[in-house]
Design an enzyme around this catalytic site. Sequence first.
Site, PDB file in Angstrom:
ATOM      1  N   ASP A  58      -5.367   2.149  -0.238  1.00  0.00           N
ATOM      2  CA  ASP A  58      -5.966   1.287   0.783  1.00  0.00           C
ATOM      3  C   ASP A  58      -6.964   2.042   1.653  1.00  0.00           C
ATOM      4  OD1 ASP A  58      -4.534  -0.837  -0.138  1.00  0.00           O
ATOM      5  OD2 ASP A  58      -3.022  -0.792   1.447  1.00  0.00           O
ATOM      6  N   GLY A  59      -6.669   3.322   1.943  1.00  0.00           N
ATOM      7  CA  GLY A  59      -7.591   4.114   2.744  1.00  0.00           C
ATOM      8  C   GLY A  59      -8.942   4.271   2.071  1.00  0.00           C
ATOM      9  N   THR A 173      -0.495  -6.979   7.871  1.00  0.00           N
ATOM     10  CA  THR A 173       0.615  -6.260   7.255  1.00  0.00           C
ATOM     11  C   THR A 173       0.576  -4.765   7.574  1.00  0.00           C
ATOM     12  OG1 THR A 173      -0.675  -5.989   5.222  1.00  0.00           O
ATOM     13  CG2 THR A 173       0.811  -7.877   5.337  1.00  0.00           C
TER      14      THR A 173
END
Length: 280
Positions: A58-59, A173
Amino acid sequence: MTQMNITGKKEMMRVAIIANSKYQSRRIAAKLFAILKDDPDFYLSKKNPHVVISIGGDGMLLSAFHKYERELSHVRFVGVHTGHLGFYTDYRDFEIDELIENLRKDTGEKVSYPILKVKITLDNGREIKSLALNEATVKRIEKTMVADVIINHVKFERFRGDGISVSTPTGSTAYNKSLGGAVLHPTIEALQLTEISSLNNRVFRTLGSSVIVPKKDKIEVIPKRLGSYTISVDNSTLHCKNVAKIEYCINSEKISFVATPSHTSFWERVKDAFIGDLDS
Protein backbone atom coordinates in the site's frame (compact mmCIF):
# COMPACT_ATOMS: atom_id res chain seq x y z
CA MET A 1 -4.47 -4.51 -24.82
CA THR A 2 -4.60 -1.33 -26.86
CA GLN A 3 -6.25 2.06 -26.44
CA MET A 4 -8.32 3.95 -29.01
CA ASN A 5 -6.92 7.23 -30.29
CA ILE A 6 -8.87 10.16 -31.79
CA THR A 7 -8.75 8.62 -35.27
CA GLY A 8 -10.43 5.43 -34.08
CA LYS A 9 -7.25 3.41 -34.54
CA LYS A 10 -5.76 1.34 -31.78
CA GLU A 11 -2.55 2.40 -30.07
CA MET A 12 -0.27 0.55 -27.71
CA MET A 13 -1.04 0.73 -24.00
CA ARG A 14 1.56 2.92 -22.30
CA VAL A 15 2.60 1.25 -19.05
CA ALA A 16 4.71 2.60 -16.19
CA ILE A 17 6.26 0.14 -13.74
CA ILE A 18 7.11 1.41 -10.24
CA ALA A 19 8.52 -0.77 -7.46
CA ASN A 20 9.85 -0.34 -3.95
CA SER A 21 13.42 -1.22 -3.01
CA LYS A 22 12.72 -4.73 -1.69
CA TYR A 23 14.41 -7.57 -3.54
CA GLN A 24 11.18 -9.38 -4.43
CA SER A 25 9.60 -6.19 -5.78
CA ARG A 26 12.66 -5.42 -7.91
CA ARG A 27 12.68 -8.99 -9.19
CA ILE A 28 9.01 -8.80 -10.22
CA ALA A 29 9.58 -5.39 -11.85
CA ALA A 30 12.47 -6.79 -13.87
CA LYS A 31 10.36 -9.74 -14.97
CA LEU A 32 7.49 -7.49 -16.06
CA PHE A 33 9.85 -5.18 -17.90
CA ALA A 34 11.48 -8.08 -19.75
CA ILE A 35 8.09 -9.45 -20.88
CA LEU A 36 6.41 -6.17 -21.84
CA LYS A 37 9.32 -4.45 -23.62
CA ASP A 38 9.08 -6.84 -26.57
CA ASP A 39 5.29 -7.17 -26.57
CA PRO A 40 3.65 -5.26 -29.46
CA ASP A 41 0.57 -4.49 -27.32
CA PHE A 42 2.54 -2.45 -24.79
CA TYR A 43 4.87 0.52 -24.67
CA LEU A 44 6.87 1.03 -21.48
CA SER A 45 7.05 4.67 -20.42
CA LYS A 46 6.82 6.58 -17.14
CA LYS A 47 5.68 9.64 -19.08
CA ASN A 48 1.92 10.00 -19.65
CA PRO A 49 1.09 6.32 -19.00
CA HIS A 50 -2.33 4.78 -19.47
CA VAL A 51 -1.66 2.30 -16.67
CA VAL A 52 0.69 2.46 -13.68
CA ILE A 53 1.72 -0.88 -12.19
CA SER A 54 2.75 -0.45 -8.56
CA ILE A 55 4.82 -3.30 -7.12
CA GLY A 56 5.18 -3.64 -3.35
CA GLY A 57 2.39 -2.78 -0.94
CA ASP A 58 0.00 0.00 0.00
CA GLY A 59 2.88 2.38 0.73
CA MET A 60 4.19 1.94 -2.80
CA LEU A 61 0.74 2.52 -4.25
CA LEU A 62 0.49 5.75 -2.25
CA SER A 63 3.82 6.87 -3.72
CA ALA A 64 2.65 5.97 -7.24
CA PHE A 65 -0.59 7.90 -6.69
CA HIS A 66 1.26 11.04 -5.63
CA LYS A 67 3.69 10.72 -8.54
CA TYR A 68 0.78 10.79 -11.00
CA GLU A 69 -1.79 12.79 -9.01
CA ARG A 70 -1.87 15.48 -11.72
CA GLU A 71 -2.78 12.88 -14.35
CA LEU A 72 -5.76 11.21 -12.69
CA SER A 73 -8.09 11.98 -15.60
CA HIS A 74 -6.34 9.51 -17.90
CA VAL A 75 -4.30 7.11 -15.75
CA ARG A 76 -5.40 3.89 -14.03
CA PHE A 77 -3.52 1.94 -11.39
CA VAL A 78 -2.80 -1.74 -10.75
CA GLY A 79 -1.23 -3.01 -7.54
CA VAL A 80 1.03 -6.07 -7.34
CA HIS A 81 1.51 -7.31 -3.78
CA THR A 82 4.92 -8.58 -2.62
CA GLY A 83 4.49 -8.33 1.16
CA HIS A 84 1.64 -8.47 3.64
CA LEU A 85 -1.96 -8.19 2.47
CA GLY A 86 -2.65 -4.77 1.00
CA PHE A 87 -5.90 -2.92 0.38
CA TYR A 88 -4.68 -1.46 -2.92
CA THR A 89 -3.19 -4.59 -4.45
CA ASP A 90 -5.08 -6.91 -6.80
CA TYR A 91 -2.33 -9.36 -7.79
CA ARG A 92 0.18 -11.44 -5.87
CA ASP A 93 3.78 -11.70 -7.05
CA PHE A 94 3.10 -15.15 -8.53
CA GLU A 95 0.21 -13.88 -10.68
CA ILE A 96 2.18 -11.81 -13.19
CA ASP A 97 1.11 -13.92 -16.19
CA GLU A 98 -2.54 -13.40 -15.19
CA LEU A 99 -1.96 -9.65 -14.87
CA ILE A 100 -0.45 -9.41 -18.36
CA GLU A 101 -3.25 -11.47 -19.88
CA ASN A 102 -5.90 -9.28 -18.24
CA LEU A 103 -4.15 -6.14 -19.52
CA ARG A 104 -4.21 -7.59 -23.05
CA LYS A 105 -7.98 -8.07 -22.73
CA ASP A 106 -8.47 -4.63 -21.17
CA THR A 107 -11.22 -2.46 -22.66
CA GLY A 108 -10.54 0.64 -20.57
CA GLU A 109 -12.99 -0.14 -17.77
CA LYS A 110 -12.13 1.25 -14.35
CA VAL A 111 -13.14 1.25 -10.72
CA SER A 112 -12.93 4.76 -9.22
CA TYR A 113 -12.74 5.97 -5.64
CA PRO A 114 -12.93 9.50 -4.15
CA ILE A 115 -9.85 11.27 -2.84
CA LEU A 116 -9.33 14.15 -0.43
CA LYS A 117 -8.30 17.71 -1.29
CA VAL A 118 -6.48 19.60 1.46
CA LYS A 119 -5.67 23.32 1.61
CA ILE A 120 -3.49 24.67 4.41
CA THR A 121 -3.48 28.44 4.96
CA LEU A 122 -0.74 29.94 7.12
CA ASP A 123 -0.95 33.19 9.08
CA ASN A 124 1.20 34.95 6.48
CA GLY A 125 -1.30 34.08 3.74
CA ARG A 126 0.75 31.29 2.17
CA GLU A 127 -1.32 28.37 0.90
CA ILE A 128 -0.24 24.74 0.64
CA LYS A 129 -2.44 22.42 -1.42
CA SER A 130 -2.28 18.61 -1.39
CA LEU A 131 -4.26 15.52 -2.34
CA ALA A 132 -4.68 12.50 -0.08
CA LEU A 133 -5.67 8.97 -1.02
CA ASN A 134 -5.98 7.81 2.62
CA GLU A 135 -6.10 10.66 5.10
CA ALA A 136 -4.75 13.96 6.36
CA THR A 137 -4.09 14.65 10.04
CA VAL A 138 -3.16 17.73 12.05
CA LYS A 139 -1.54 17.71 15.51
CA ARG A 140 -0.05 20.45 17.68
CA ILE A 141 3.50 19.76 18.73
CA GLU A 142 4.05 21.63 21.99
CA LYS A 143 0.74 21.53 23.86
CA THR A 144 -2.89 20.51 23.62
CA MET A 145 -4.39 21.41 20.26
CA VAL A 146 -7.36 23.77 20.44
CA ALA A 147 -9.28 24.30 17.19
CA ASP A 148 -12.72 25.19 15.94
CA VAL A 149 -14.25 22.57 13.66
CA ILE A 150 -16.60 23.99 11.02
CA ILE A 151 -18.72 21.69 8.85
CA ASN A 152 -20.59 23.20 5.90
CA HIS A 153 -20.24 26.71 7.41
CA VAL A 154 -21.66 25.56 10.78
CA LYS A 155 -19.37 25.94 13.80
CA PHE A 156 -19.64 22.36 14.97
CA GLU A 157 -17.38 22.19 18.02
CA ARG A 158 -14.30 23.58 19.72
CA PHE A 159 -11.89 20.66 19.79
CA ARG A 160 -9.28 20.12 22.50
CA GLY A 161 -6.97 17.14 22.30
CA ASP A 162 -4.04 15.66 20.39
CA GLY A 163 -5.34 16.26 16.87
CA ILE A 164 -7.85 15.60 14.10
CA SER A 165 -7.88 13.12 11.22
CA VAL A 166 -9.93 13.48 8.03
CA SER A 167 -10.01 10.33 5.90
CA THR A 168 -11.36 9.13 2.57
CA PRO A 169 -13.54 6.01 2.36
CA THR A 170 -10.54 3.96 1.17
CA GLY A 171 -8.50 5.42 4.03
CA SER A 172 -11.19 4.51 6.55
CA THR A 173 -9.49 1.15 7.12
CA ALA A 174 -6.12 2.77 7.90
CA TYR A 175 -5.32 5.27 10.69
CA ASN A 176 -9.00 6.22 10.93
CA LYS A 177 -9.95 2.69 12.03
CA SER A 178 -7.27 2.64 14.71
CA LEU A 179 -8.82 5.84 16.09
CA GLY A 180 -12.22 4.13 16.37
CA GLY A 181 -13.66 5.50 13.13
CA ALA A 182 -16.12 3.62 10.92
CA VAL A 183 -15.18 1.54 7.87
CA LEU A 184 -16.76 3.00 4.72
CA HIS A 185 -17.07 1.36 1.33
CA PRO A 186 -14.73 3.23 -1.04
CA THR A 187 -17.45 4.06 -3.59
CA ILE A 188 -19.23 6.24 -1.00
CA GLU A 189 -18.35 9.85 -1.76
CA ALA A 190 -17.88 11.14 1.76
CA LEU A 191 -15.26 12.31 4.24
CA GLN A 192 -14.80 11.05 7.78
CA LEU A 193 -13.66 13.33 10.59
CA THR A 194 -12.22 11.52 13.60
CA GLU A 195 -10.87 13.04 16.78
CA ILE A 196 -7.46 12.04 18.13
CA SER A 197 -7.56 11.75 21.94
CA SER A 198 -10.11 14.48 22.52
CA LEU A 199 -10.35 16.12 25.96
CA ASN A 200 -13.84 15.66 27.40
CA ASN A 201 -14.93 16.65 30.90
CA ARG A 202 -17.45 18.92 32.66
CA VAL A 203 -15.78 22.00 31.15
CA PHE A 204 -14.72 20.94 27.67
CA ARG A 205 -16.94 18.86 25.38
CA THR A 206 -16.68 17.46 21.87
CA LEU A 207 -18.89 14.99 20.02
CA GLY A 208 -16.36 12.24 20.66
CA SER A 209 -17.43 9.97 17.80
CA SER A 210 -16.38 10.11 14.17
CA VAL A 211 -18.52 12.15 11.77
CA ILE A 212 -19.40 11.15 8.18
CA VAL A 213 -19.57 14.26 5.99
CA PRO A 214 -21.20 14.15 2.52
CA LYS A 215 -19.46 15.16 -0.69
CA LYS A 216 -21.09 18.60 -0.90
CA ASP A 217 -19.90 19.71 2.56
CA LYS A 218 -16.50 21.17 3.39
CA ILE A 219 -14.66 20.66 6.67
CA GLU A 220 -12.62 23.52 8.13
CA VAL A 221 -10.27 23.26 11.10
CA ILE A 222 -9.19 26.62 12.55
CA PRO A 223 -6.46 26.40 15.22
CA LYS A 224 -6.97 28.86 18.07
CA ARG A 225 -3.37 28.94 19.29
CA LEU A 226 -0.15 29.94 17.59
CA GLY A 227 2.67 27.42 17.51
CA SER A 228 4.04 24.51 15.53
CA TYR A 229 1.76 21.92 13.94
CA THR A 230 2.49 18.57 12.32
CA ILE A 231 0.31 18.00 9.27
CA SER A 232 0.46 14.59 7.61
CA VAL A 233 -0.97 13.91 4.14
CA ASP A 234 -0.79 10.17 3.45
CA ASN A 235 2.88 9.25 3.84
CA SER A 236 4.23 12.83 3.76
CA THR A 237 4.63 15.07 6.81
CA LEU A 238 4.79 18.86 6.98
CA HIS A 239 5.87 20.96 9.96
CA CYS A 240 4.07 24.29 9.86
CA LYS A 241 4.13 27.27 12.19
CA ASN A 242 1.11 29.44 12.91
CA VAL A 243 -1.55 27.64 10.87
CA ALA A 244 -4.57 29.86 10.21
CA LYS A 245 -6.91 27.28 8.67
CA ILE A 246 -7.04 23.82 7.10
CA GLU A 247 -9.79 22.99 4.61
CA TYR A 248 -10.86 19.51 3.51
CA CYS A 249 -13.23 18.49 0.71
CA ILE A 250 -13.80 15.74 -1.84
CA ASN A 251 -11.62 16.28 -4.91
CA SER A 252 -13.29 16.70 -8.30
CA GLU A 253 -11.20 13.87 -9.79
CA LYS A 254 -10.97 10.34 -8.43
CA ILE A 255 -8.32 7.65 -8.42
CA SER A 256 -9.07 4.85 -10.90
CA PHE A 257 -7.97 1.23 -10.88
CA VAL A 258 -8.02 -1.18 -13.80
CA ALA A 259 -11.27 -3.12 -13.57
CA THR A 260 -10.32 -6.77 -13.95
CA PRO A 261 -11.58 -10.04 -12.47
CA SER A 262 -8.71 -9.69 -9.97
CA HIS A 263 -9.93 -6.38 -8.54
CA THR A 264 -10.84 -7.86 -5.17
CA SER A 265 -14.09 -7.04 -3.41
CA PHE A 266 -13.58 -4.38 -0.74
CA TRP A 267 -15.44 -6.45 1.82
CA GLU A 268 -13.25 -9.42 0.97
CA ARG A 269 -10.20 -7.27 1.69
CA VAL A 270 -11.64 -6.05 5.00
CA LYS A 271 -12.46 -9.61 6.04
CA ASP A 272 -9.00 -10.91 5.11
CA ALA A 273 -7.19 -8.04 6.83
CA PHE A 274 -9.11 -7.81 10.09
CA ILE A 275 -11.14 -10.97 10.60
CA GLY A 276 -9.53 -13.84 8.70
CA ASP A 277 -11.17 -17.18 7.93
CA LEU A 278 -14.52 -17.67 9.62
CA ASP A 279 -15.36 -20.87 11.42
CA SER A 280 -17.80 -23.02 9.50
